[in-house]
Design an enzyme around this catalytic site. Structure first.
Site, PDB file in Angstrom:
ATOM      1  N   SER A   1      -2.552  -5.868   7.423  1.00  0.00           N
ATOM      2  CA  SER A   1      -1.656  -6.971   8.470  1.00  0.00           C
ATOM      3  C   SER A   1       0.001  -6.670   8.319  1.00  0.00           C
ATOM      4  O   SER A   1       0.667  -7.237   8.836  1.00  0.00           O
ATOM      5  CB  SER A   1      -2.137  -8.001   7.349  1.00  0.00           C
TER       6      SER A   1
ATOM      7  N   LYS B   1       7.637  -8.767   4.789  1.00  0.00           N
ATOM      8  CA  LYS B   1       6.481  -9.866   5.386  1.00  0.00           C
ATOM      9  C   LYS B   1       6.921 -11.175   5.072  1.00  0.00           C
ATOM     10  O   LYS B   1       7.100 -11.297   4.408  1.00  0.00           O
ATOM     11  CB  LYS B   1       5.436  -9.431   4.870  1.00  0.00           C
TER      12      LYS B   1
ATOM     13  N   SER C   1      -3.969  -3.835   3.964  1.00  0.00           N
ATOM     14  CA  SER C   1      -2.687  -4.064   5.088  1.00  0.00           C
ATOM     15  C   SER C   1      -1.563  -2.992   4.541  1.00  0.00           C
ATOM     16  O   SER C   1      -0.401  -3.006   5.191  1.00  0.00           O
ATOM     17  CB  SER C   1      -2.865  -5.628   4.583  1.00  0.00           C
TER      18      SER C   1
END
Length: 515
Positions: free
Chosen positions: A176, A83, A200
Site C-alpha cells: 500500500s 505516507k 506494503s
C-alpha cells in the site's frame, strides 16, 4: 548552484553537497518541488504538500543552522516524503489515508515518526498516495489507488497500468505504500517513509528498485499512524541506498524497544558477503497465485533466470550459501489443526478496535467509529465511484468475531507458529537470513512472525521495464544483519533508474540547472 540528478542522487550524497556549500537545502527543495510539478499529474504519487511558504521557511532555518555550525545529523536539510497515514498537524496538512471521509479530521499532534524526522532536521515536503486505508478498504481495489489520490503509476512501466484482471499485474506499482516508493524512484525526494502490515513496504519498494527495511514490529513507534493492526503494522524507510536506510533507522528506531548497534545502524554497512550466511528459496516455486498476479510466461522465465543468476553470483562470496530451502510456500501460516486462526484472521479481528482507537484520539473528526466511517463513505460519491465501489473489508470487520479465542490470543498463537517455522529453518541450515522472490508469499511469513524484512533489487522485466527483486527475512531485532546484507548486495548489483525520466534529468544537468 550545483547540479544533481534527482533520480540517482542519494540522501547521503546530497548531504555531501550541502556540507560542501555547493548546494543549499532551499535549492534542493526547489528542485524536488519542480519534479513533483512536472511529473505528479500522471504518476499520482503525492496527495498533498505543505504550504510552500512553510517549506521554504524551514529550509532557510536549517540552512542558517548549518552556517552557524549546527548540523543535527545525516538528515539535516534533507527532503523526505511520508505516507498519508502519519498525523502531520504541524505541517498544515490533513491525514486522510486516501479516504475522503477523513479529509476533515484534525490530529492533536504529529505522529512520533514525524516528530523524530523533524528533530533530525528533515524537511517533510509531501504526503504520499497509497492503497486506500493501507489496502484495508475493499477487495479487488487496485494497489496504489485511493479515492483522494487516484491511481498511482510506476515511473518504470512504459505503457502505464495495464488491467489484466488481477490486483497485482506486472505493470502495478504495488501497495500500500505506493506513493512513497514511486516518489523516490521518480526523484520527488531522495528518501521516504511508508508503512507495512503485510507487504506494503516490500512490494512497492521492490517494484521501484528501492531498498527498504520493515523493522521488527514494535521497535518503531506507531503512535499517530492510521492503523490496520498493531499485530503486524510497522513504519519503515525507503531509499536508493542501504546507507540512507541505515541513517533513517537510526532516527526512527526506539532504543527502548531494541538494542541499537554501537555506532548506530550505519556502522553495520558492509562491503562484502564474507561474514554472511544465506539460505535461498527456489524462484521456480515461490510465486503468487494466479488470482493475485496473472502470470506472464516471458516475465516468469526472466525472473527465475535472473534470480538464479543472482544466487550464482553471490554464492561464492558468502560465508555459507544454502540453495532452495524446504520452506513451505503455503501463504497462510497454519498448524495441522485448521481450526486455529491464521495471522490474516487475527488481523481482521484486531482491525476495528485499532482503527477506532485512532479515530477517538483525533482532536476533530467527521467519524469516530468504523460504522460511522462506512456510512460516511456511502454518502460521498467520489469515495465509492462506479469503477471501485467496494468497502467490503471494512464491512466485514464491523461485525467480525472470533469464537472460543480472543483476538489477541489468536495473534499470539499465529505469531508463535510463524516464528517457529522461520527459526527452525534458520537453525537447521545454519543461515543468518532467508532470501526469496519478492513477488511471492514470503512477506506473509515475516508479517505473521513480526520479523524484519529487507528488499534486494535484481533487475527489470524486458517486456515492460518494471523492476523485480528479492526479499530477505531474519529473526526479530535483526535489522543490523539486513543492513549488512543490503550494503553487500549494493556492491555487487547495480540499481536501475526509470528510463523515461532519465533523459529529462540528464538534459537538465547538462544545461546547468538543478536536476
Amino acid at each position: 548552484m550545483a547540479s544533481f540528478n534527482r533520480l540517482t542522487t542519494t540522501a547521503s550524497e546530497l548531504q555531501d553537497l550541502l556540507r560542501s556549500g555547493k548546494l543549499t537545502s532551499a535549492d534542493a527543495l526547489t528542485a524536488y518541488l519542480e519534479q513533483i510539478d512536472d511529473h505528479d499529474s500522471w504518476l499520482r504519487a503525492v496527495i498533498a504538500t505543505p504550504p510552500r511558504r512553510l517549506l521554504f521557511e524551514r529550509a532557510k532555518m536549517l540552512d542558517d543552522e548549518r552556517e552557524q555550525g549546527k548540523v543535527r545529523g545525516p538528515l539535516h536539510g534533507i527532503s523526505v516524503l511520508v505516507k498519508d497515514t502519519f498525523n502531520t498537524p504541524s505541517l498544515g496538512v490533513a491525514t486522510t489515508g486516501g479516504c475522503y471521509s477523513l479529509a476533515g479530521a484534525i490530529a492533536r499532534q504529529d505522529a512520533e515518526v514525524i516528530r523524530r524526522l523533524l528533530n533530525a532536521g528533515a524537511i517533510v515536503l509531501g504526503k504520499t498516495n497509497l492503497s486506500e486505508l493501507n489496502g484495508w478498504k475493499g477487495s479487488d481495489l487496485p494497489f496504489g489507488w485511493s479515492a483522494v489520490g487516484g491511481q498511482c503509476q510506476s515511473p518504470y512501466v512504459r505503457d502505464g497500468l495495464v488491467d489484466d484482471g488481477s490486483r497485482l499485474s506486472h505493470s502495478s506499482c504495488g501497495g500500500s505504500s505506493s506513493g512513497s516508493a514511486v516518489g523516490v524512484a521518480a526523484g520527488f525526494a531522495p528518501i521516504s517513509i511508508g508503512g507495512e502490515t503485510d507487504g506494503s513496504l516490500n512490494m512497492p519498494a521492490t517494484r521501484a528498485a528501492l531498498y527498504t527495511i520493515k523493522p521488527t514490529v514494535g521497535i518503531v513507534s506507531r503512535a499517530g499512524l492510521i492503523p490496520v493492526s498493531p499485530f503486524c503494522d510497522s513504519p519503515g524507510p525507503m531509499a536508493k541506498s542501504p546507507r540512507d536506510v541505515a541513517d533513517l533507522l537510526d532516527v526512527l528506531v526506539d532504543a527502548k524497544m531494541t538494542r541499537i548497534p554501537s555506532g548506530g545502524y550505519r556502522s553495520c554497512l558492509k562491503q562484502t558477503f564474507k561474514d554472511i550466511k544465506i539460505g535461498a528459496l527456489d524462484p521456480a516455486i515461490w510465486t503468487f497465485a494466479p488470482g493475485i498476479a496473472t502470470p506472464d510466461e516471458g516475465a516468469t522465465k526472466q525472473m527465475i533466470a535472473d534470480i538464479k543468476a543472482a544466487y550464482t553470483t553471490i554464492q561464492p562470496l558468502t560465508k555459507r550459501f544454502v540453495p532452495f530451502l524446504p520452506l513451505s510456500t503455503t501463504p497462510q501460516v497454519h498448524t495441522e489443526d485448521q481450526d486455529l486462526p491464521d495471522h490474516l484472521t487475527a488481523l481482521h479481528a484486531l482491525h476495528k478496535p485499532a482503527l477506532e482507537a485512532y479515530l477517538r484520539d483525533l482532536e476533530a473528526s467527521p467519524v469516530r467509529t468504523l460504522e460511522e466511517l462506512i456510512h460516511c463513505n456511502r454518502s460521498i460519491p467520489e469515495e465509492l465511484p462506479a469503477a471501485f465501489p467496494q468497502q467490503d473489508y471494512l464491512e466485514h470487520d464491523l461485525t467480525f468475531k472470533l469464537y472460543g479465542i480472543s483476538p489477541h490470543q489468536a495473534a499470539r498463537d499465529a505469531r508463535s507458529r510463524a516464528q517457529k517455522r522461520i527459526d527452525d529453518i534458520l537453525y537447521k541450515y545454519d543461515v543468518d537470513v532467508i532470501i526469496g522472490p519478492a513477488d511471492s508469499y514470503i512477506t506473509n511469513f515475516a508479517a505473521a512472525a513480526g520479523y524484519p524484512l529487507a528488499t534486494l533489487p535484481v533487475g527489470v522485466l524486458a517486456f515492460n521495464g518494471r523492476p523485480f527483486g528479492l526479499t530477505a527475512i531474519t529473526r526479530a531485532h535483526g535489522e543490523a544483519v539486513l543492513v549488512g546484507v543490503q550494503s553487500a548486495w549494493e556492491v555487487v548489483f547495480e540499481r536501475s533508474v526509470p528510463e523515461a525520466l532519465r533523459g529529462v534529468e540528464e538534459r537538465r544537468a547538462r544545461g546547468g540547472r538543478v536536476g
